[in-house]
Write a protein that holds these residues in place. Structure first.
Motif, PDB file in Angstrom:
ATOM      1  N   VAL A   1       7.644 -16.214  10.485  1.00 32.87           N
ATOM      2  CA  VAL A   1       7.261 -15.357   9.562  1.00 32.87           C
ATOM      3  C   VAL A   1       8.575 -14.889   8.913  1.00 32.87           C
ATOM      4  N   GLY A   2       8.836 -14.670   7.551  1.00 29.17           N
ATOM      5  CA  GLY A   2       9.834 -14.364   6.693  1.00 29.17           C
ATOM      6  C   GLY A   2      10.301 -13.021   7.222  1.00 29.17           C
ATOM      7  N   ARG A   3      11.605 -12.992   6.652  1.00 34.56           N
ATOM      8  CA  ARG A   3      12.135 -11.608   6.735  1.00 34.56           C
ATOM      9  C   ARG A   3      11.464 -10.501   6.131  1.00 34.56           C
ATOM     10  N   LYS A   4      11.666  -9.303   6.429  1.00 32.22           N
ATOM     11  CA  LYS A   4      11.010  -8.089   5.827  1.00 32.22           C
ATOM     12  C   LYS A   4      11.679  -7.901   4.582  1.00 32.22           C
ATOM     13  N   GLN A   5      11.159  -7.527   3.606  1.00 36.35           N
ATOM     14  CA  GLN A   5      11.589  -6.804   2.217  1.00 36.35           C
ATOM     15  C   GLN A   5      10.499  -5.825   1.916  1.00 36.35           C
ATOM     16  N   ALA A   6      11.101  -4.573   1.632  1.00 34.52           N
ATOM     17  CA  ALA A   6      10.151  -3.576   1.136  1.00 34.52           C
ATOM     18  C   ALA A   6       9.322  -3.869  -0.051  1.00 34.52           C
ATOM     19  N   HIS A   7       8.243  -3.777  -0.002  1.00 34.18           N
ATOM     20  CA  HIS A   7       7.252  -3.986  -1.046  1.00 34.18           C
ATOM     21  C   HIS A   7       6.964  -5.325  -1.556  1.00 34.18           C
ATOM     22  N   ALA A   8       7.321  -6.262  -0.727  1.00 39.20           N
ATOM     23  CA  ALA A   8       6.986  -7.647  -1.018  1.00 39.20           C
ATOM     24  C   ALA A   8       6.462  -8.298   0.114  1.00 39.20           C
TER      25      ALA A   8
ATOM     26  N   SER B   1       2.112  -6.746   4.021  1.00 41.52           N
ATOM     27  CA  SER B   1       1.729  -5.374   5.007  1.00 41.52           C
ATOM     28  C   SER B   1       2.831  -4.296   4.563  1.00 41.52           C
ATOM     29  N   GLY B   2       2.731  -3.153   5.352  1.00 37.12           N
ATOM     30  CA  GLY B   2       3.795  -1.864   5.121  1.00 37.12           C
ATOM     31  C   GLY B   2       3.563  -0.815   5.778  1.00 37.12           C
ATOM     32  N   ARG B   3       4.249   0.211   5.907  1.00 39.10           N
ATOM     33  CA  ARG B   3       4.095   1.245   6.674  1.00 39.10           C
ATOM     34  C   ARG B   3       2.850   2.062   6.536  1.00 39.10           C
ATOM     35  N   GLY B   4       2.163   2.013   7.638  1.00 41.51           N
ATOM     36  CA  GLY B   4       0.670   2.626   7.790  1.00 41.51           C
ATOM     37  C   GLY B   4      -0.491   1.921   7.043  1.00 41.51           C
ATOM     38  N   LEU B   5      -0.181   0.661   6.547  1.00 44.88           N
ATOM     39  CA  LEU B   5      -1.032  -0.229   5.964  1.00 44.88           C
ATOM     40  C   LEU B   5      -1.540  -1.192   6.707  1.00 44.88           C
ATOM     41  N   PRO B   6      -2.800  -1.673   6.488  1.00 42.90           N
ATOM     42  CA  PRO B   6      -3.256  -2.695   6.939  1.00 42.90           C
ATOM     43  C   PRO B   6      -2.449  -3.936   6.838  1.00 42.90           C
ATOM     44  N   CYS B   7      -2.418  -5.037   7.804  1.00 41.56           N
ATOM     45  CA  CYS B   7      -1.529  -6.376   7.597  1.00 41.56           C
ATOM     46  C   CYS B   7      -2.703  -7.241   7.237  1.00 41.56           C
TER      47      CYS B   7
ATOM     48  N   GLN C   1      -3.860   1.949  14.069  1.00 36.87           N
ATOM     49  CA  GLN C   1      -3.101   3.139  13.830  1.00 36.87           C
ATOM     50  C   GLN C   1      -1.787   3.090  14.251  1.00 36.87           C
ATOM     51  N   GLY C   2      -0.729   3.639  13.424  1.00 36.94           N
ATOM     52  CA  GLY C   2       0.713   3.882  13.630  1.00 36.94           C
ATOM     53  C   GLY C   2       1.357   3.194  12.403  1.00 36.94           C
ATOM     54  N   GLU C   3       2.685   3.638  12.365  1.00 34.32           N
ATOM     55  CA  GLU C   3       3.203   3.200  11.099  1.00 34.32           C
ATOM     56  C   GLU C   3       3.445   1.692  10.783  1.00 34.32           C
ATOM     57  N   PHE C   4       3.747   0.889  12.007  1.00 38.79           N
ATOM     58  CA  PHE C   4       3.834  -0.659  11.538  1.00 38.79           C
ATOM     59  C   PHE C   4       3.071  -1.392  12.796  1.00 38.79           C
ATOM     60  N   ALA C   5       2.003  -0.556  13.157  1.00 37.68           N
ATOM     61  CA  ALA C   5       1.153  -1.090  14.243  1.00 37.68           C
ATOM     62  C   ALA C   5       0.289  -2.327  13.872  1.00 37.68           C
TER      63      ALA C   5
END
Length: 106
Positions: free
Chosen positions: A39-46, A77-83, A19-23
């Motif tokens: 782990v690679g760098r973050k990129q939205a929706h990728a 992964s993403g905001r509020g989503l499972p990883c 639970q949580g935005e990026f938990a």
């Protein structure tokens, strides 16, 4: 869990749910890093690439086709989503062993 994504390509998968935005992402990426993965760098929706060992992995859009083929796995992964973490069958034995330790700890 083992799945097949293409003929001859098998994948091991782990899903982190928190639970949580990026938990969930923090839990998944943290577990990978503790186990010895980069782990690679973050990129939205990728997705983010993973390699066993110490590497500087760029954002998905900056990885060439050869770079992507050389990855040992990926993280979705993403905001509020499972990883969701996927380890490819081409990963070295050490990476598979480390991944199995993560699975066993869940």
């Amino acid at each position: 869990m083992i799945a097949q994504i293409a003929p001859g390509v098998h994948v091991r998968k782990i899903t982190f749910i928190r639970q949580g935005e990026f938990a969930a992402e923090d839990a998944g990426v943290g577990a990978l890093q503790v186990a010895g993965f980069s782990v690679g760098r973050k990129q939205a929706h990728a997705p983010r690439g993973i390699l066993f060992g110490l590497y500087d992995i760029q954002k998905w859009r900056n990885l060439s086709a050869d770079d992507r083929e050389a990855l040992h796995g990926i993280v979705h992964s993403g905001r509020g989503l499972p990883c969701k973490v996927e380890l490819f069958d081409i990963a070295p034995a050490e990476a598979k062993f480390a991944f199995a330790r993560i699975e066993a700890a869940l």
